[in-house]
Design a protein around this motif. Sequence first.
Motif, short mmCIF file in Angstrom:
data_model
loop_
_atom_site.label_atom_id
_atom_site.label_comp_id
_atom_site.label_asym_id
_atom_site.label_seq_id
_atom_site.Cartn_x
_atom_site.Cartn_y
_atom_site.Cartn_z
N GLU A 1 23.24 28.65 50.93
CA GLU A 1 24.63 28.35 51.27
C GLU A 1 25.40 29.64 51.51
N CYS B 1 24.95 25.87 55.41
CA CYS B 1 23.77 25.69 54.55
C CYS B 1 22.56 25.54 55.45
N TRP C 1 27.31 17.67 51.57
CA TRP C 1 27.99 18.54 50.62
C TRP C 1 28.59 17.70 49.49
N TYR C 2 28.43 18.20 48.29
CA TYR C 2 29.11 17.69 47.12
C TYR C 2 29.96 18.83 46.56
N ARG C 3 30.86 18.49 45.66
CA ARG C 3 31.62 19.53 44.99
C ARG C 3 31.84 19.14 43.54
N ILE D 1 32.07 17.66 59.04
CA ILE D 1 30.67 18.03 58.80
C ILE D 1 29.92 17.98 60.12
N LEU E 1 30.25 22.74 57.07
CA LEU E 1 31.42 21.98 56.63
C LEU E 1 32.66 22.81 56.95
N TYR F 1 31.00 24.14 45.60
CA TYR F 1 30.49 23.25 46.63
C TYR F 1 28.97 23.40 46.73
N TYR F 2 28.29 22.26 46.69
CA TYR F 2 26.83 22.24 46.70
C TYR F 2 26.32 21.57 47.97
N CYS F 3 25.36 22.23 48.58
CA CYS F 3 24.65 21.64 49.71
C CYS F 3 23.49 20.81 49.18
N TRP G 1 18.82 20.59 46.20
CA TRP G 1 20.18 21.08 46.04
C TRP G 1 20.22 22.59 46.17
#
Length: 122
Positions: free
Chosen positions: A6, A22, A36-38, A69, A80, A93-95, A112
Amino acid sequence: QVDLVESGGGLVQPGGSLRLSCAASGNIESVNAMGWYRQPPGSERELVAVITSYGDTHYADFAKGRFTISSISDKNTVNLQMNNLKTEDTAVYYCTTSLRLLVGAGGLHDYWGQGTQVTVSS
């Protein structure tokens, strides 16, 4: 082994923009979806947005109209674009990706990234 790298996090003022990227690499036959999550401070991880290999997208309500996105399928990359950022967007923020392995067990596997910090502050 699959790696997700990322980039693009950082500090931005309210109303500003950031672009997260990412890239997935390694033992990949095909990618089914990327997203993406956060995780805001003191809160649980939540979905931001996801895009499938067909180009279908899904956004959390807070992301609609502000975040976009996109993906480059042949490069297993997802971006993103975040505009009009607010202080409440501050989070790690996680890919994530759901994919099929080139070598190994069949079916879909989820991976992840390490996370990238986004801080929105004046």
